[in-house]
Design a protein around this motif. Sequence first.
Motif, PDB file in Angstrom:
ATOM      1  N   ALA A   1       4.324   6.833 -17.860  1.00  0.00           N
ATOM      2  CA  ALA A   1       5.510   6.056 -18.221  1.00  0.00           C
ATOM      3  C   ALA A   1       5.149   4.607 -18.444  1.00  0.00           C
ATOM      4  CB  ALA A   1       6.557   6.152 -17.111  1.00  0.00           C
ATOM      5  N   SER A   2       4.129   4.150 -17.725  1.00  0.00           N
ATOM      6  CA  SER A   2       3.813   2.733 -17.768  1.00  0.00           C
ATOM      7  C   SER A   2       2.354   2.512 -17.423  1.00  0.00           C
ATOM      8  CB  SER A   2       4.715   2.020 -16.743  1.00  0.00           C
ATOM      9  OG  SER A   2       4.324   0.699 -16.610  1.00  0.00           O
ATOM     10  N   GLN A   3       1.617   1.912 -18.342  1.00  0.00           N
ATOM     11  CA  GLN A   3       0.228   1.521 -18.096  1.00  0.00           C
ATOM     12  C   GLN A   3      -0.611   2.661 -17.505  1.00  0.00           C
ATOM     13  OE1 GLN A   3       2.159  -1.595 -15.952  1.00  0.00           O
ATOM     14  NE2 GLN A   3       0.788  -3.069 -16.922  1.00  0.00           N
ATOM     15  N   GLY A   4      -0.413   3.863 -18.052  1.00  0.00           N
ATOM     16  CA  GLY A   4      -1.224   5.005 -17.613  1.00  0.00           C
ATOM     17  C   GLY A   4      -0.707   5.702 -16.368  1.00  0.00           C
ATOM     18  N   LEU A   5       0.406   5.236 -15.830  1.00  0.00           N
ATOM     19  CA  LEU A   5       0.932   5.805 -14.590  1.00  0.00           C
ATOM     20  C   LEU A   5       2.345   6.360 -14.790  1.00  0.00           C
ATOM     21  CD1 LEU A   5      -0.210   3.016 -12.116  1.00  0.00           C
ATOM     22  CD2 LEU A   5      -1.325   5.216 -12.565  1.00  0.00           C
ATOM     23  N   PRO A   6       2.733   7.420 -14.083  1.00  0.00           N
ATOM     24  CA  PRO A   6       1.854   8.278 -13.287  1.00  0.00           C
ATOM     25  C   PRO A   6       0.915   9.067 -14.204  1.00  0.00           C
ATOM     26  CG  PRO A   6       4.072   9.211 -13.391  1.00  0.00           C
ATOM     27  CD  PRO A   6       4.133   7.892 -14.079  1.00  0.00           C
ATOM     28  N   PRO A   7      -0.318   9.343 -13.736  1.00  0.00           N
ATOM     29  CA  PRO A   7      -1.286  10.027 -14.594  1.00  0.00           C
ATOM     30  C   PRO A   7      -0.744  11.364 -15.096  1.00  0.00           C
ATOM     31  CG  PRO A   7      -2.342   9.209 -12.606  1.00  0.00           C
ATOM     32  CD  PRO A   7      -0.864   9.033 -12.402  1.00  0.00           C
TER      33      PRO A   7
ATOM     34  N   SER B   1      -1.560 -10.532   0.035  1.00  0.00           N
ATOM     35  CA  SER B   1      -0.772 -10.265  -1.150  1.00  0.00           C
ATOM     36  C   SER B   1      -0.830  -8.763  -1.424  1.00  0.00           C
ATOM     37  CB  SER B   1      -1.395 -11.059  -2.304  1.00  0.00           C
ATOM     38  OG  SER B   1      -0.635 -10.873  -3.470  1.00  0.00           O
ATOM     39  N   ALA B   2       0.157  -8.272  -2.166  1.00  0.00           N
ATOM     40  CA  ALA B   2       0.145  -6.838  -2.466  1.00  0.00           C
ATOM     41  C   ALA B   2       0.604  -6.614  -3.895  1.00  0.00           C
ATOM     42  CB  ALA B   2       1.043  -6.085  -1.500  1.00  0.00           C
ATOM     43  N   GLU B   3       0.008  -5.611  -4.533  1.00  0.00           N
ATOM     44  CA  GLU B   3       0.476  -5.204  -5.853  1.00  0.00           C
ATOM     45  C   GLU B   3       1.658  -4.243  -5.672  1.00  0.00           C
ATOM     46  OE1 GLU B   3      -2.491  -3.329  -8.286  1.00  0.00           O
ATOM     47  OE2 GLU B   3      -1.089  -3.089  -9.966  1.00  0.00           O
ATOM     48  N   PHE B   4       2.602  -4.319  -6.584  1.00  0.00           N
ATOM     49  CA  PHE B   4       3.822  -3.523  -6.495  1.00  0.00           C
ATOM     50  C   PHE B   4       3.917  -2.551  -7.662  1.00  0.00           C
ATOM     51  CE2 PHE B   4       8.423  -3.384  -7.730  1.00  0.00           C
ATOM     52  CZ  PHE B   4       8.893  -2.690  -6.627  1.00  0.00           C
ATOM     53  N   VAL B   5       4.259  -1.295  -7.374  1.00  0.00           N
ATOM     54  CA  VAL B   5       4.580  -0.330  -8.435  1.00  0.00           C
ATOM     55  C   VAL B   5       5.868   0.382  -8.064  1.00  0.00           C
ATOM     56  CG1 VAL B   5       2.201   0.083  -9.234  1.00  0.00           C
ATOM     57  CG2 VAL B   5       3.134   1.488  -7.382  1.00  0.00           C
ATOM     58  N   ILE B   6       6.603   0.820  -9.074  1.00  0.00           N
ATOM     59  CA  ILE B   6       7.865   1.520  -8.811  1.00  0.00           C
ATOM     60  C   ILE B   6       8.136   2.560  -9.907  1.00  0.00           C
ATOM     61  CG2 ILE B   6       9.218  -0.317  -9.931  1.00  0.00           C
ATOM     62  CD1 ILE B   6      11.473   0.362  -7.876  1.00  0.00           C
ATOM     63  N   PHE B   7       8.631   3.717  -9.483  1.00  0.00           N
ATOM     64  CA  PHE B   7       8.950   4.814 -10.409  1.00  0.00           C
ATOM     65  C   PHE B   7      10.218   5.502  -9.917  1.00  0.00           C
ATOM     66  CE2 PHE B   7       4.441   4.057 -10.458  1.00  0.00           C
ATOM     67  CZ  PHE B   7       4.151   4.020 -11.814  1.00  0.00           C
TER      68      PHE B   7
END
Length: 163
Positions: A41-47, A89-95
């Motif tokens: 859906a976005s930048q290769g994710l979810p694979p 710091s943390a990277e954030f992803v959401i689906f």
Amino acid sequence: MECRRINLIDRSGGKYEIRMCQPHDLAPLMDMYALFLPRPASQGLPPEDHEVCTEWARGLLAIGENIAAWTDERLIGHAALIPDLQGRSAEFVIFVHQDFRNLGIGTELAGATLERAKTLGFRSVWLTVSVTNFVAIRLYLKLDFQYCDMDDCERTMIIKLGG
Ligand SMILES: CC(C)(COP(=O)(O)OP(=O)(O)OC[C@H]1O[C@@H](n2cnc3c(N)ncnc32)[C@H](O)[C@@H]1OP(=O)(O)O)[C@@H](O)C(=O)NCCC(=O)NCCS
């Protein structure tokens, strides 16, 4: 502190709740990702590949802080914080599953995840998003993420949490 929001109602009147996702939640997580559209859906994710997707989800459960939206025991949305090595710091992803989008669930889930990030003492949370992912960009701006970098394809956004 546990991150839990109960008795939530989405814009269609559906009930859901938000709670932490544990390592043993791989099965409900993969139930969502196996049917997730579009994939990626976005930048290769979810694979797209099931095995690769399972390993990606397993990795997030192992190294990340994972929070999910649930209707009864069905997982319908997933957000993760992936900490940097210093834990500052943390990277954030959401689906959010396609059947539950545009109902306010992503906004609630992202808000709960940022609250969790503050509780954990992260100073900032950042993400990258495709320049054409207007829904996600709208969501991030609503939550006060700021642009910090941009190229032709991708924006990097950050929110400072203090601490
Ligand atoms: C991005 C995503 C997580 C948002 O979740 P969601 O539950 O649909 O989000 P919400 O319903 O809380 O909010 C969506 C917002 O986008 C708005 N929106 C919908 N279509 C839009 C469009 N074409 N352009 C701009 N904004 C749009 C909605 O009106 C809503 O804003 P509002 O609450 O101010 O009305 C979800 O769409 C998703 O999983 N997308 C696929 C994966 C992805 O792109 N993840 C992000 C990158 S990691």
